[in-house]
Design a protein around this motif. Structure first.
Motif, PDB file in Angstrom:
ATOM      1  N   GLU A 147       5.243 -49.243-100.857  1.00 28.44           N
ATOM      2  CA  GLU A 147       4.592 -50.530-100.611  1.00 28.44           C
ATOM      3  C   GLU A 147       3.649 -50.801-101.762  1.00 28.44           C
ATOM      4  N   ARG A 148       4.031 -51.752-102.610  1.00 25.82           N
ATOM      5  CA  ARG A 148       3.257 -52.021-103.813  1.00 25.82           C
ATOM      6  C   ARG A 148       1.880 -52.606-103.495  1.00 25.82           C
ATOM      7  N   LYS A 149       1.816 -53.533-102.551  1.00 24.26           N
ATOM      8  CA  LYS A 149       0.549 -54.194-102.228  1.00 24.26           C
ATOM      9  C   LYS A 149      -0.492 -53.191-101.717  1.00 24.26           C
ATOM     10  N   GLY A 150      -0.086 -52.326-100.816  1.00 19.31           N
ATOM     11  CA  GLY A 150      -1.008 -51.326-100.268  1.00 19.31           C
ATOM     12  C   GLY A 150      -1.052 -50.049-101.067  1.00 19.31           C
ATOM     13  N   ALA A 151      -0.271 -49.995-102.158  1.00 21.83           N
ATOM     14  CA  ALA A 151      -0.187 -48.823-103.026  1.00 21.83           C
ATOM     15  C   ALA A 151       0.139 -47.563-102.231  1.00 21.83           C
ATOM     16  N   ILE A 152       1.195 -47.661-101.431  1.00 24.71           N
ATOM     17  CA  ILE A 152       1.668 -46.491-100.700  1.00 24.71           C
ATOM     18  C   ILE A 152       2.887 -45.937-101.428  1.00 24.71           C
ATOM     19  N   VAL A 153       2.855 -44.649-101.681  1.00 20.88           N
ATOM     20  CA  VAL A 153       3.945 -43.992-102.390  1.00 20.88           C
ATOM     21  C   VAL A 153       4.544 -42.898-101.517  1.00 20.88           C
ATOM     22  N   SER A 154       5.786 -42.586-101.799  1.00 18.19           N
ATOM     23  CA  SER A 154       6.403 -41.423-101.161  1.00 18.19           C
ATOM     24  C   SER A 154       6.580 -40.364-102.233  1.00 18.19           C
ATOM     25  N   ILE A 155       6.354 -39.141-101.835  1.00 17.08           N
ATOM     26  CA  ILE A 155       6.592 -38.008-102.724  1.00 17.08           C
ATOM     27  C   ILE A 155       7.602 -37.122-102.015  1.00 17.08           C
ATOM     28  N   SER A 156       8.775 -37.035-102.610  1.00 18.55           N
ATOM     29  CA  SER A 156       9.887 -36.273-102.030  1.00 18.55           C
ATOM     30  C   SER A 156      10.098 -35.014-102.845  1.00 18.55           C
ATOM     31  N   SER A 157      10.270 -33.907-102.137  1.00 19.27           N
ATOM     32  CA  SER A 157      10.503 -32.646-102.830  1.00 19.27           C
ATOM     33  C   SER A 157      11.378 -31.742-101.966  1.00 19.27           C
ATOM     34  N   PRO A 158      12.139 -30.869-102.615  1.00 19.91           N
ATOM     35  CA  PRO A 158      12.898 -29.890-101.847  1.00 19.91           C
ATOM     36  C   PRO A 158      11.936 -29.014-101.042  1.00 19.91           C
ATOM     37  N   ALA A 159      12.325 -28.676 -99.837  1.00 23.92           N
ATOM     38  CA  ALA A 159      11.469 -27.863 -98.964  1.00 23.92           C
ATOM     39  C   ALA A 159      11.092 -26.529 -99.607  1.00 23.92           C
ATOM     40  N   CYS A 160      11.940 -26.017-100.475  1.00 25.98           N
ATOM     41  CA  CYS A 160      11.638 -24.732-101.120  1.00 25.98           C
ATOM     42  C   CYS A 160      10.424 -24.822-102.052  1.00 25.98           C
ATOM     43  N   PHE A 161      10.010 -26.047-102.412  1.00 24.86           N
ATOM     44  CA  PHE A 161       8.840 -26.245-103.258  1.00 24.86           C
ATOM     45  C   PHE A 161       7.612 -26.684-102.468  1.00 24.86           C
ATOM     46  N   SER A 162       7.642 -26.586-101.144  1.00 25.75           N
ATOM     47  CA  SER A 162       6.548 -27.129-100.331  1.00 25.75           C
ATOM     48  C   SER A 162       5.193 -26.511-100.687  1.00 25.75           C
ATOM     49  N   GLU A 163       5.139 -25.222-100.909  1.00 26.50           N
ATOM     50  CA  GLU A 163       3.869 -24.585-101.262  1.00 26.50           C
ATOM     51  C   GLU A 163       3.400 -25.041-102.640  1.00 26.50           C
ATOM     52  N   ASP A 164       4.324 -25.133-103.586  1.00 26.32           N
ATOM     53  CA  ASP A 164       3.983 -25.575-104.939  1.00 26.32           C
ATOM     54  C   ASP A 164       3.480 -27.015-104.941  1.00 26.32           C
ATOM     55  N   ILE A 165       4.151 -27.884-104.216  1.00 28.62           N
ATOM     56  CA  ILE A 165       3.744 -29.291-104.189  1.00 28.62           C
ATOM     57  C   ILE A 165       2.400 -29.437-103.478  1.00 28.62           C
ATOM     58  N   ASP A 166       2.140 -28.615-102.453  1.00 31.90           N
ATOM     59  CA  ASP A 166       0.833 -28.642-101.794  1.00 31.90           C
ATOM     60  C   ASP A 166      -0.283 -28.307-102.792  1.00 31.90           C
ATOM     61  N   HIS A 167      -0.068 -27.283-103.604  1.00 26.16           N
ATOM     62  CA  HIS A 167      -1.065 -26.898-104.612  1.00 26.16           C
ATOM     63  C   HIS A 167      -1.249 -28.008-105.647  1.00 26.16           C
ATOM     64  N   LEU A 168      -0.147 -28.593-106.077  1.00 28.26           N
ATOM     65  CA  LEU A 168      -0.213 -29.668-107.063  1.00 28.26           C
ATOM     66  C   LEU A 168      -0.963 -30.874-106.500  1.00 28.26           C
ATOM     67  N   LEU A 169      -0.649 -31.278-105.269  1.00 27.67           N
ATOM     68  CA  LEU A 169      -1.315 -32.424-104.662  1.00 27.67           C
ATOM     69  C   LEU A 169      -2.798 -32.164-104.440  1.00 27.67           C
ATOM     70  N   THR A 170      -3.152 -30.945-104.102  1.00 25.70           N
ATOM     71  CA  THR A 170      -4.569 -30.595-103.953  1.00 25.70           C
ATOM     72  C   THR A 170      -5.292 -30.744-105.288  1.00 25.70           C
ATOM     73  N   ALA A 171      -4.668 -30.288-106.350  1.00 24.68           N
ATOM     74  CA  ALA A 171      -5.271 -30.416-107.678  1.00 24.68           C
ATOM     75  C   ALA A 171      -5.390 -31.878-108.094  1.00 24.68           C
ATOM     76  N   ILE A 172      -4.374 -32.668-107.797  1.00 24.06           N
ATOM     77  CA  ILE A 172      -4.403 -34.085-108.170  1.00 24.06           C
ATOM     78  C   ILE A 172      -5.500 -34.825-107.416  1.00 24.06           C
TER      79      ILE A 172
END
Length: 87
Positions: free
Chosen positions: A36-61
């Motif tokens: 949703e561009r107006k509300g600036a909502i994004v989806s972040i899709s990742s393989p489940a095998c990267f769930s821990e890695d993406i959690d760490h990355l999102l925390t850092a971001i």
């Protein structure tokens, strides 16, 4: 079949390009799409095998730019770790 995790975030529109650049720099780990561009909502899709890695990355971001995990637009269902919390 590869299981995918999809999470939704509200981000300031000024930070969309930066967030996409960072997420997609980790090639193959995640893909960001604007839902949703107006509300600036994004989806972040990742393989489940990267769930821990993406959690760490999102925390850092989130230490650099404000972003809030949100419900999928139009459904009102909050997703946690890629799963419908109402299921």
């Amino acid at each position: 079949m590869l299981s995918m995790q999809v999470r939704y975030f509200q981000v300031d529109r000024r930070n969309l390009a930066y967030l996409k650049f960072i997420i997609e720099a980790y090639e193959g780990m995640a893909i960001m799409s604007t839902v949703e561009r107006k509300g600036a909502i994004v989806s972040i899709s990742s393989p489940a095998c990267f769930s821990e890695d993406i959690d760490h990355l999102l925390t850092a971001i989130t230490a650099e730019i404000p972003m809030t995990e949100s419900a999928y637009p139009g459904h009102g269902t909050v997703f946690q770790n890629g799963e419908d919390s109402n299921a």
